[in-house]
Design a protein around this motif. Structure first.
Motif, PDB file in Angstrom:
ATOM      1  N   ASN A 102       0.793  -1.236   0.000  1.00 54.32           N
ATOM      2  CA  ASN A 102       0.000   0.000   0.000  1.00 54.32           C
ATOM      3  C   ASN A 102       0.821   1.280   0.000  1.00 54.32           C
ATOM      4  O   ASN A 102       0.283   2.351  -0.261  1.00 54.32           O
ATOM      5  CB  ASN A 102      -0.951   0.013   1.202  1.00 54.32           C
ATOM      6  N   ILE A 103       2.113   1.193   0.321  1.00 57.25           N
ATOM      7  CA  ILE A 103       2.896   2.435   0.434  1.00 57.25           C
ATOM      8  C   ILE A 103       3.804   2.708  -0.758  1.00 57.25           C
ATOM      9  O   ILE A 103       4.333   3.801  -0.884  1.00 57.25           O
ATOM     10  CB  ILE A 103       3.757   2.451   1.720  1.00 57.25           C
ATOM     11  N   GLU A 104       3.982   1.718  -1.636  1.00 57.02           N
ATOM     12  CA  GLU A 104       4.951   1.863  -2.736  1.00 57.02           C
ATOM     13  C   GLU A 104       4.740   3.122  -3.568  1.00 57.02           C
ATOM     14  O   GLU A 104       5.705   3.790  -3.934  1.00 57.02           O
ATOM     15  CB  GLU A 104       4.906   0.645  -3.652  1.00 57.02           C
ATOM     16  N   THR A 105       3.504   3.462  -3.900  1.00 55.87           N
ATOM     17  CA  THR A 105       3.244   4.602  -4.778  1.00 55.87           C
ATOM     18  C   THR A 105       3.583   5.940  -4.128  1.00 55.87           C
ATOM     19  O   THR A 105       3.714   6.937  -4.826  1.00 55.87           O
ATOM     20  CB  THR A 105       1.764   4.637  -5.217  1.00 55.87           C
ATOM     21  N   TYR A 106       3.739   5.965  -2.820  1.00 55.78           N
ATOM     22  CA  TYR A 106       4.013   7.207  -2.096  1.00 55.78           C
ATOM     23  C   TYR A 106       5.505   7.465  -1.910  1.00 55.78           C
ATOM     24  O   TYR A 106       5.881   8.478  -1.344  1.00 55.78           O
ATOM     25  CB  TYR A 106       3.340   7.193  -0.719  1.00 55.78           C
ATOM     26  N   MET A 107       6.353   6.548  -2.405  1.00 57.65           N
ATOM     27  CA  MET A 107       7.748   6.592  -2.010  1.00 57.65           C
ATOM     28  C   MET A 107       8.723   6.536  -3.181  1.00 57.65           C
ATOM     29  O   MET A 107       8.415   6.014  -4.236  1.00 57.65           O
ATOM     30  CB  MET A 107       8.032   5.404  -1.090  1.00 57.65           C
ATOM     31  N   THR A 108       9.927   7.052  -2.918  1.00 56.10           N
ATOM     32  CA  THR A 108      11.054   6.829  -3.820  1.00 56.10           C
ATOM     33  C   THR A 108      11.610   5.435  -3.480  1.00 56.10           C
ATOM     34  O   THR A 108      11.261   4.850  -2.439  1.00 56.10           O
ATOM     35  CB  THR A 108      12.164   7.871  -3.614  1.00 56.10           C
ATOM     36  N   ASP A 109      12.488   4.919  -4.301  1.00 55.08           N
ATOM     37  CA  ASP A 109      13.106   3.612  -4.017  1.00 55.08           C
ATOM     38  C   ASP A 109      13.878   3.656  -2.701  1.00 55.08           C
ATOM     39  O   ASP A 109      13.805   2.737  -1.885  1.00 55.08           O
ATOM     40  CB  ASP A 109      14.042   3.201  -5.154  1.00 55.08           C
ATOM     41  N   GLN A 110      14.600   4.749  -2.497  1.00 54.27           N
ATOM     42  CA  GLN A 110      15.379   4.907  -1.259  1.00 54.27           C
ATOM     43  C   GLN A 110      14.453   4.941  -0.044  1.00 54.27           C
ATOM     44  O   GLN A 110      14.725   4.321   0.974  1.00 54.27           O
ATOM     45  CB  GLN A 110      16.206   6.190  -1.326  1.00 54.27           C
ATOM     46  N   GLY A 111      13.350   5.670  -0.150  1.00 54.22           N
ATOM     47  CA  GLY A 111      12.401   5.745   0.953  1.00 54.22           C
ATOM     48  C   GLY A 111      11.772   4.399   1.250  1.00 54.22           C
ATOM     49  O   GLY A 111      11.581   4.026   2.402  1.00 54.22           O
ATOM     50  N   PHE A 112      11.444   3.661   0.194  1.00 58.44           N
ATOM     51  CA  PHE A 112      10.844   2.341   0.361  1.00 58.44           C
ATOM     52  C   PHE A 112      11.804   1.412   1.089  1.00 58.44           C
ATOM     53  O   PHE A 112      11.409   0.685   1.991  1.00 58.44           O
ATOM     54  CB  PHE A 112      10.439   1.775  -1.002  1.00 58.44           C
ATOM     55  N   GLN A 113      13.080   1.459   0.734  1.00 56.63           N
ATOM     56  CA  GLN A 113      14.091   0.637   1.418  1.00 56.63           C
ATOM     57  C   GLN A 113      14.205   1.016   2.891  1.00 56.63           C
ATOM     58  O   GLN A 113      14.437   0.159   3.738  1.00 56.63           O
ATOM     59  CB  GLN A 113      15.457   0.783   0.733  1.00 56.63           C
ATOM     60  N   ALA A 114      14.016   2.295   3.201  1.00 56.89           N
ATOM     61  CA  ALA A 114      14.123   2.764   4.590  1.00 56.89           C
ATOM     62  C   ALA A 114      13.008   2.220   5.477  1.00 56.89           C
ATOM     63  O   ALA A 114      13.139   2.206   6.697  1.00 56.89           O
ATOM     64  CB  ALA A 114      14.130   4.286   4.639  1.00 56.89           C
ATOM     65  N   THR A 115      11.916   1.753   4.884  1.00 60.20           N
ATOM     66  CA  THR A 115      10.793   1.251   5.683  1.00 60.20           C
ATOM     67  C   THR A 115      10.924  -0.214   6.043  1.00 60.20           C
ATOM     68  O   THR A 115      10.215  -0.697   6.916  1.00 60.20           O
ATOM     69  CB  THR A 115       9.453   1.425   4.928  1.00 60.20           C
TER      70      THR A 115
END
Length: 175
Positions: free
Chosen positions: A79-92
Motif C-alpha cells: 500500500n505504500i509503494e506509490t508514495y515513495m522513492t526507491d530509497q524511501g521504500f528501502q528505509a521502511t
C-alpha cells in the motif's frame, strides 16, 4: 506668406504635440498592464509555492495513513509503494533488505496525527509526525504515542514522494 508659414509651423507643432501626448498615454497604459501582469504572476507564484507545500503535507499524511493503518504486514508494504522513492521504500523495511512475508493477523491504526513541517527548499520537505498508534497482535492491543520523521522530495512529473522514514521514539505517559 509669413502668416501662412506661422500657421503651418503652429499646426505642425500641434500635430507633433498631439502625437507625443498619445505616445505618453500609450506608454502609461502599457506600464499599467505590465504592473498588473507582474502582480498576477507574483500571486500565481505564491499560490504555486503554497500548493506544493500543501501537496507535500497531503502526501505525508497519505503515506502515514497507509503505513500505519493495515491488516497484515505484507499489505502494509504493498500500500505504500506509490508514495515513495526507491530509497524511501528501502528505509521502511525492518531489516533494511527484504519485505516481510507474514500474513499473521497484525492490525494497526493511526489517529490524532499532528504533522510539523520543516521546508529546506521548494523541492524538499521534512515532517515530525506525532500520533497515536494502536496495534493488535494475538488479540492484545497496545496504544502509544509515536513520533516519526519523514523526508519528502519533489520528483518531476510524479510530485512529492517520501524519501526517508525515521522512527524517532515514543512518548510515555501521554494520554
Amino acid at each position: 506668406m509669413k502668416s501662412k508659414k506661422a500657421y503651418v509651423f503652429l499646426m505642425s507643432g500641434f500635430v507633433i504635440g498631439m502625437l507625443v501626448v498619445f505616445y505618453i498615454f500609450s506608454l502609461q497604459t502599457q506600464l499599467r498592464e505590465v504592473r498588473a501582469n507582474q502582480q498576477n504572476y507574483e500571486k500565481e507564484m505564491a499560490s504555486l509555492s503554497s500548493v506544493e507545500e500543501s501537496d507535500a503535507l497531503e502526501e505525508n499524511q497519505e503515506f502515514l495513513n497507509h503505513f500505519f493503518t493495515y491488516e497484515t504486514t505484507s499489505d502494509r508494504y504493498k500500500n505504500i509503494e506509490t508514495y515513495m522513492t526507491d530509497q524511501g521504500f528501502q528505509a521502511t523495511h525492518p531489516s533494511g533488505s527484504e519485505l516481510p512475508k507474514s500474513v499473521e493477523s497484525v492490525t494497526s491504526t493511526m489517529s490524532g496525527l499532528k504533522a510539523y513541517e520543516f521546508n529546506s527548499s521548494k523541492t524538499e520537505a521534512a515532517f515530525l509526525n506525532e500520533f497515536q498508534l494502536s496495534t493488535d497482535f494475538n488479540d492484545v492491543t497496545n496504544t502509544e504515542t509515536v513520533i516519526v520523521k519523514t523526508s519528502l522530495v519533489y520528483v518531476k512529473e510524479l510530485g512529492w514522494k517520501v524519501d526517508d522514514v525515521e522512527f524517532v521514539g515514543q512518548l510515555t505517559g501521554v494520554n
